[in-house]
Design a protein around this motif. Structure first.
Motif, PDB file in Angstrom:
ATOM      1  N   PHE A  50      18.890 -34.776  11.633  1.00 21.67           N
ATOM      2  CA  PHE A  50      19.335 -33.404  11.887  1.00 21.67           C
ATOM      3  C   PHE A  50      20.711 -33.390  12.555  1.00 21.67           C
ATOM      4  CE2 PHE A  50      14.838 -32.022  11.442  1.00 21.67           C
ATOM      5  CZ  PHE A  50      15.044 -30.913  10.640  1.00 21.67           C
ATOM      6  N   MET A  51      20.963 -34.306  13.485  1.00 23.31           N
ATOM      7  CA  MET A  51      22.255 -34.338  14.170  1.00 23.31           C
ATOM      8  C   MET A  51      23.387 -34.631  13.192  1.00 23.31           C
ATOM      9  SD  MET A  51      21.981 -33.640  17.421  1.00 23.31           S
ATOM     10  CE  MET A  51      23.376 -34.418  18.250  1.00 23.31           C
ATOM     11  N   HIS A  52      23.130 -35.492  12.226  1.00 22.57           N
ATOM     12  CA  HIS A  52      24.152 -35.800  11.220  1.00 22.57           C
ATOM     13  C   HIS A  52      24.375 -34.624  10.263  1.00 22.57           C
ATOM     14  CE1 HIS A  52      25.156 -40.006  11.981  1.00 22.57           C
ATOM     15  NE2 HIS A  52      23.881 -40.231  12.256  1.00 22.57           N
ATOM     16  N   HIS A  53      23.431 -33.687  10.213  1.00 29.31           N
ATOM     17  CA  HIS A  53      23.542 -32.545   9.300  1.00 29.31           C
ATOM     18  C   HIS A  53      23.345 -31.228  10.051  1.00 29.31           C
ATOM     19  CE1 HIS A  53      22.400 -36.006   6.758  1.00 29.31           C
ATOM     20  NE2 HIS A  53      23.154 -35.434   5.842  1.00 29.31           N
ATOM     21  N   ALA A  54      23.905 -31.141  11.246  1.00 26.75           N
ATOM     22  CA  ALA A  54      23.755 -29.931  12.070  1.00 26.75           C
ATOM     23  C   ALA A  54      24.276 -28.708  11.322  1.00 26.75           C
ATOM     24  CB  ALA A  54      24.513 -30.103  13.386  1.00 26.75           C
ATOM     25  N   GLY A  55      23.480 -27.656  11.355  1.00 29.59           N
ATOM     26  CA  GLY A  55      23.863 -26.414  10.697  1.00 29.59           C
ATOM     27  C   GLY A  55      23.410 -26.317   9.254  1.00 29.59           C
ATOM     28  N   LYS A  56      22.998 -27.432   8.655  1.00 31.18           N
ATOM     29  CA  LYS A  56      22.590 -27.437   7.255  1.00 31.18           C
ATOM     30  C   LYS A  56      21.077 -27.268   7.138  1.00 31.18           C
ATOM     31  CE  LYS A  56      22.411 -30.325   3.100  1.00 31.18           C
ATOM     32  NZ  LYS A  56      22.686 -31.656   2.508  1.00 31.18           N
ATOM     33  N   LEU A  57      20.646 -26.476   6.166  1.00 35.98           N
ATOM     34  CA  LEU A  57      19.221 -26.324   5.883  1.00 35.98           C
ATOM     35  C   LEU A  57      18.718 -27.593   5.199  1.00 35.98           C
ATOM     36  CD1 LEU A  57      16.633 -24.574   5.718  1.00 35.98           C
ATOM     37  CD2 LEU A  57      17.456 -23.794   3.472  1.00 35.98           C
ATOM     38  N   LEU A  58      17.735 -28.224   5.788  1.00 35.15           N
ATOM     39  CA  LEU A  58      17.167 -29.457   5.236  1.00 35.15           C
ATOM     40  C   LEU A  58      15.751 -29.177   4.751  1.00 35.15           C
ATOM     41  CD1 LEU A  58      18.309 -31.967   8.014  1.00 35.15           C
ATOM     42  CD2 LEU A  58      19.414 -31.498   5.816  1.00 35.15           C
ATOM     43  N   THR A  59      15.497 -29.472   3.503  1.00 32.61           N
ATOM     44  CA  THR A  59      14.170 -29.260   2.943  1.00 32.61           C
ATOM     45  C   THR A  59      13.233 -30.386   3.363  1.00 32.61           C
ATOM     46  OG1 THR A  59      14.615 -30.485   0.908  1.00 32.61           O
ATOM     47  CG2 THR A  59      15.222 -28.147   0.936  1.00 32.61           C
TER      48      THR A  59
END
Length: 320
Positions: A50-59
């Protein structure tokens, strides 16, 4: 030496930051408000992703494929439980939200700060409700005897309370209170005689509020409430039976035995005073009822069963 210093200076930051949460990529360490976080290996992998993709919706599939390869079934509730534990560890310092039916997202600092504020009226209502809980708990010693007398002498007791209606109202309040968790709240009322109870409605609301709020804090994705009226006979009066279940981590056997003691808490990662379960237990017992804890057969988390004296058929109000 100068060239080495120059090279190091050009390296990108090895620390990812989201609000007060920091992740040292090189050493694999999390810090929250300057304090290290204690995470399991699974929780660590998920939060790092999540930290590497902060702000992105992850399925669910993306998290499963990138963090666990084929080891995690995206259709199981394992991921919900793990994310629920991470959310409790972070508290309010980082917003890990559920996008219902889509996935999960770690809000960036800008997103978290721009979220709509809680309406002042709701804040005032919650403050007043908390003050009432404290006042009522302090007065409980003097009112318990009166409640017991009222239960034994229905003619002088309060008006019958429609338990199903009361539960539904408290559930709606909990849906708003725990809206950021996107929990699925379900209420199932068994067919048959309506569950009616004679007592102070505010007391029932307080019991329900404490128990449902606790379920909402620990649940990963769902809370189920079952309600039934068990008819009695000459030897056994009718009973109102309430079952609250969640899909959280539940309690170990020793915790179940100790639960309900005033001020006793088993995990500081969830905010609370430890009084909620104790207050609920005391109130239920004051009305001659029972409160018991166990493992949920339906959702595999905690199950809270409340049994209260119901109304005899002859005591129920007649329909107009």
């Amino acid at each position: 030496m100068a060239s080495l210093t120059s090279t190091v200076a050009r390296l990108p930051s090895a620390v990812l930051r989201v609000g007060q949460l920091e992740y040292d990529v090189v050493h694999g360490r999390f810090n929250l408000q300057g304090q290290g976080l204690q995470l399991t290996a699974q929780e660590h992998k998920i939060l790092a992703f999540f930290m590497h993709h902060a702000g992105k919706l992850l399925t669910r599939s993306e998290i499963s494929e990138n963090v666990y390869a084929r080891d995690l079934d995206p259709d199981s509730n394992t991921l919900d439980v793990l994310i629920g534990r991470i959310r409790r560890t972070l508290g309010g310092a980082a917003q890990l939200v559920t996008e219902r039916g889509q996935g999960f997202r770690l809000l960036t600092s800008d997103e978290a700060s721009s979220d709509a504020a809680v309406p002042a009226a709701d804040v005032q209502w919650q403050v007043q409700a908390m003050a009432q809980v404290i006042d009522r708990y302090q007065a409980r010693t003097f009112s318990d005897a009166l409640h017991m007398q009222a239960a034994m002498h229905p003619a002088t007791a309060a008006q019958p309370v429609d338990v199903a209606q009361c539960v539904a109202e408290v559930v709606r309040m909990m849906e708003r209170l725990h809206a950021d968790q996107a929990l699925e709240w379900t209420l199932q009322v068994q067919d048959g005689a309506p569950p009616l109870w004679r007592g102070e409605r505010t007391d029932l609301e307080e019991v329900l509020g404490n128990l449902l709020d606790n379920a909402g804090k620990w649940a990963a994705s769902a809370v189920h409430i079952g309600l039934a009226m068990e008819e009695g006979d000459a030897a056994q009066p009718p009973q109102v039976v309430l079952q609250i279940e969640d899909d959280g981590p539940g309690m170990a056997p020793h915790q179940l035995r100790a639960a309900g003691q005033r001020g006793l808490r088993f995990d500081d990662s969830v905010q609370g005073s430890g009084l909620g379960l104790h207050i609920a237990t005391q109130m239920v017992q004051a009305y001659g009822g029972e409160l018991s804890l166990g493992k949920s057969a339906l959702l595999k988390g905690l199950s809270v069963r409340v049994v209260l004296p119901g109304l005899q058929a002859a005591q129920r109000p007649r329909k107009a």
